[in-house]
Design a protein around this motif. Structure first.
Motif, PDB file in Angstrom:
ATOM      1  N   GLY A  38      33.150  45.833  -8.032  1.00  0.00           N
ATOM      2  CA  GLY A  38      34.511  46.298  -8.297  1.00  0.00           C
ATOM      3  C   GLY A  38      35.196  46.832  -7.056  1.00  0.00           C
ATOM      4  O   GLY A  38      36.330  46.464  -6.742  1.00  0.00           O
ATOM      5  N   THR A  54      35.849  44.079  -4.536  1.00  0.00           N
ATOM      6  CA  THR A  54      36.939  43.222  -4.996  1.00  0.00           C
ATOM      7  C   THR A  54      38.290  43.870  -4.736  1.00  0.00           C
ATOM      8  O   THR A  54      39.236  43.208  -4.307  1.00  0.00           O
ATOM      9  CB  THR A  54      36.779  42.907  -6.501  1.00  0.00           C
ATOM     10  OG1 THR A  54      35.491  42.313  -6.725  1.00  0.00           O
ATOM     11  CG2 THR A  54      37.845  41.941  -6.979  1.00  0.00           C
ATOM     12  N   THR A  74      35.965  37.818 -17.574  1.00  0.00           N
ATOM     13  CA  THR A  74      36.041  38.517 -16.283  1.00  0.00           C
ATOM     14  C   THR A  74      35.240  37.789 -15.220  1.00  0.00           C
ATOM     15  O   THR A  74      35.704  37.610 -14.089  1.00  0.00           O
ATOM     16  CB  THR A  74      35.514  39.958 -16.426  1.00  0.00           C
ATOM     17  OG1 THR A  74      36.284  40.644 -17.406  1.00  0.00           O
ATOM     18  CG2 THR A  74      35.619  40.702 -15.104  1.00  0.00           C
ATOM     19  N   ALA A 131      37.211  36.156 -12.152  1.00  0.00           N
ATOM     20  CA  ALA A 131      36.912  36.845 -10.881  1.00  0.00           C
ATOM     21  C   ALA A 131      36.284  35.895  -9.879  1.00  0.00           C
ATOM     22  O   ALA A 131      36.720  35.805  -8.723  1.00  0.00           O
ATOM     23  CB  ALA A 131      35.994  38.035 -11.134  1.00  0.00           C
ATOM     24  N   SER A 132      35.258  35.173 -10.299  1.00  0.00           N
ATOM     25  CA  SER A 132      34.561  34.285  -9.364  1.00  0.00           C
ATOM     26  C   SER A 132      35.434  33.093  -8.973  1.00  0.00           C
ATOM     27  O   SER A 132      35.418  32.666  -7.804  1.00  0.00           O
ATOM     28  CB  SER A 132      33.223  33.815  -9.953  1.00  0.00           C
ATOM     29  OG  SER A 132      33.392  33.311 -11.260  1.00  0.00           O
ATOM     30  N   LEU A 176      37.834  34.448  -6.379  1.00  0.00           N
ATOM     31  CA  LEU A 176      37.149  34.770  -5.127  1.00  0.00           C
ATOM     32  C   LEU A 176      36.712  33.509  -4.376  1.00  0.00           C
ATOM     33  O   LEU A 176      36.736  33.458  -3.150  1.00  0.00           O
ATOM     34  CB  LEU A 176      35.941  35.670  -5.401  1.00  0.00           C
ATOM     35  CG  LEU A 176      36.264  37.082  -5.893  1.00  0.00           C
ATOM     36  CD1 LEU A 176      34.990  37.803  -6.313  1.00  0.00           C
ATOM     37  CD2 LEU A 176      36.975  37.882  -4.811  1.00  0.00           C
ATOM     38  N   LEU A 210      27.439  38.245  -8.212  1.00  0.00           N
ATOM     39  CA  LEU A 210      28.379  38.190  -9.338  1.00  0.00           C
ATOM     40  C   LEU A 210      27.681  37.799 -10.638  1.00  0.00           C
ATOM     41  O   LEU A 210      27.931  38.390 -11.688  1.00  0.00           O
ATOM     42  CB  LEU A 210      29.506  37.196  -9.027  1.00  0.00           C
ATOM     43  CG  LEU A 210      30.515  37.649  -7.965  1.00  0.00           C
ATOM     44  CD1 LEU A 210      31.380  36.473  -7.525  1.00  0.00           C
ATOM     45  CD2 LEU A 210      31.381  38.781  -8.495  1.00  0.00           C
ATOM     46  N   TYR A 215      27.760  39.272 -14.253  1.00  0.00           N
ATOM     47  CA  TYR A 215      28.594  38.606 -15.261  1.00  0.00           C
ATOM     48  C   TYR A 215      28.007  37.345 -15.874  1.00  0.00           C
ATOM     49  O   TYR A 215      28.604  36.768 -16.776  1.00  0.00           O
ATOM     50  CB  TYR A 215      29.959  38.293 -14.655  1.00  0.00           C
ATOM     51  CG  TYR A 215      30.766  39.539 -14.429  1.00  0.00           C
ATOM     52  CD1 TYR A 215      31.237  40.294 -15.490  1.00  0.00           C
ATOM     53  CD2 TYR A 215      31.037  39.984 -13.143  1.00  0.00           C
ATOM     54  CE1 TYR A 215      31.961  41.449 -15.280  1.00  0.00           C
ATOM     55  CE2 TYR A 215      31.758  41.146 -12.927  1.00  0.00           C
ATOM     56  CZ  TYR A 215      32.218  41.866 -14.000  1.00  0.00           C
ATOM     57  OH  TYR A 215      32.926  43.016 -13.790  1.00  0.00           O
ATOM     58  N   VAL A 254      43.195  39.347  -7.436  1.00  0.00           N
ATOM     59  CA  VAL A 254      41.856  39.857  -7.087  1.00  0.00           C
ATOM     60  C   VAL A 254      41.831  41.378  -7.223  1.00  0.00           C
ATOM     61  O   VAL A 254      40.867  41.956  -7.741  1.00  0.00           O
ATOM     62  CB  VAL A 254      41.476  39.425  -5.655  1.00  0.00           C
ATOM     63  CG1 VAL A 254      40.234  40.169  -5.178  1.00  0.00           C
ATOM     64  CG2 VAL A 254      41.236  37.916  -5.601  1.00  0.00           C
ATOM     65  N   ILE A 277      41.575  42.202 -10.818  1.00  0.00           N
ATOM     66  CA  ILE A 277      40.201  42.002 -11.283  1.00  0.00           C
ATOM     67  C   ILE A 277      39.338  43.199 -10.914  1.00  0.00           C
ATOM     68  O   ILE A 277      38.523  43.682 -11.716  1.00  0.00           O
ATOM     69  CB  ILE A 277      39.611  40.708 -10.689  1.00  0.00           C
ATOM     70  CG1 ILE A 277      40.189  39.477 -11.392  1.00  0.00           C
ATOM     71  CG2 ILE A 277      38.100  40.704 -10.782  1.00  0.00           C
ATOM     72  CD1 ILE A 277      39.683  39.257 -12.795  1.00  0.00           C
ATOM     73  N   GLY A 278      39.528  43.701  -9.683  1.00  0.00           N
ATOM     74  CA  GLY A 278      38.764  44.870  -9.244  1.00  0.00           C
ATOM     75  C   GLY A 278      39.024  46.080 -10.117  1.00  0.00           C
ATOM     76  O   GLY A 278      38.092  46.807 -10.488  1.00  0.00           O
ATOM     77  N   ILE A 306      37.173  45.501 -13.381  1.00  0.00           N
ATOM     78  CA  ILE A 306      35.732  45.703 -13.240  1.00  0.00           C
ATOM     79  C   ILE A 306      35.395  47.195 -13.227  1.00  0.00           C
ATOM     80  O   ILE A 306      34.403  47.631 -13.817  1.00  0.00           O
ATOM     81  CB  ILE A 306      35.213  45.027 -11.955  1.00  0.00           C
ATOM     82  CG1 ILE A 306      35.339  43.503 -12.065  1.00  0.00           C
ATOM     83  CG2 ILE A 306      33.756  45.406 -11.684  1.00  0.00           C
ATOM     84  CD1 ILE A 306      35.039  42.761 -10.774  1.00  0.00           C
TER      85      ILE A 306
END
Length: 216
Positions: A33, A36, A87, A91-92, A95, A132, A136, A181, A184-185, A188
């Motif tokens: 988190g 990110t 998520t 997220a991935s 990224l 990750l 997740y 991003v 997303i952080g 998280i």
């Protein structure tokens, strides 16, 4: 190559996840988190025109809300009994795909056949996917499909998409990705859930808005 690296890294991460104590999983959540959030901020700092970014997020968010991308991803996660699927996938995917190495590397590979940037990116993504996926799970592994499709399209369309390597397009596109991003952080870290999946169309809106503005 990049998609395979994500699958291999994710497989290792998923296997690690099963044997991790809860307190280790929790500190990994914090690590992912905070990292990110930091990455998102550095990406936003590349912005050329923040009005372009705002317009892209607003229009992209409206499109995503109408399509309801986030709800679709949540349903997929529920169907495979993976609570953090949405998520992990968003997220991935962000990224792995929103950055200069993706665009420049894919276009270079398509135009010249030189895949060295993508090979380096594959190594980095493979390592990142271990961490990750340990948090997740399957959502990270399935992001390999995003990598395969998006980077594949850029490679095969490189002659028509080479304009994206120009800073006027690239910097605002990266900044749009950076905001997502960052969101997303925050999700998280359980600070705020902003349904980032619904903002994904903003990545396609951004180059269009830059083109329109450049004509005036």
């Amino acid at each position: 190559m990049n998609a395979i690296a994500v699958v291999i890294g994710s497989t290792i991460g998923i296997l690690l996840k099963r044997g991790l104590p809860e307190r280790i999983k929790k500190i990994l959540f914090y690590a992912v988190g905070l990292s990110t959030v930091g990455l998102g901020i550095t990406m936003i700092l590349k912005v050329n025109n923040f009005l372009i970014v705002l317009g892209s997020m607003a229009l992209g968010g409206i499109i995503g809300e109408i399509i309801d991308i986030e709800n679709f991803l949540r349903k997929v996660g529920n169907s495979i009994k993976e609570g953090d699927f949405s998520t992990g996938f968003v997220a991935s995917s962000l990224l792995f795909l929103v950055g200069p190495m993706t665009i420049v590397g894919s276009i270079t590979a398509g135009l010249t056949g030189d895949g060295s940037i993508i090979y380096m990116k594959s190594l980095l993504d493979g390592i990142s996917s271990v961490v990750l996926a340990s948090v997740y799970g399957l959502g990270v592994m399935l992001s390999s499909l995003s990598v395969l499709i998006i980077q594949g399209v850029i490679v095969f369309s490189s002659s028509k998409l080479s304009f994206l390597t120009q800073e006027v397009y690239l910097n605002d596109l990266i900044a749009v990705g950076g905001l997502m991003v960052l969101g997303i952080g925050l999700k998280i870290l359980e600070i705020k859930d902003t349904k980032i999946g619904n903002f994904l169309p903003a990545l396609f809106v951004s180059p269009f808005l830059v083109f329109i503005v450049s004509k005036f």
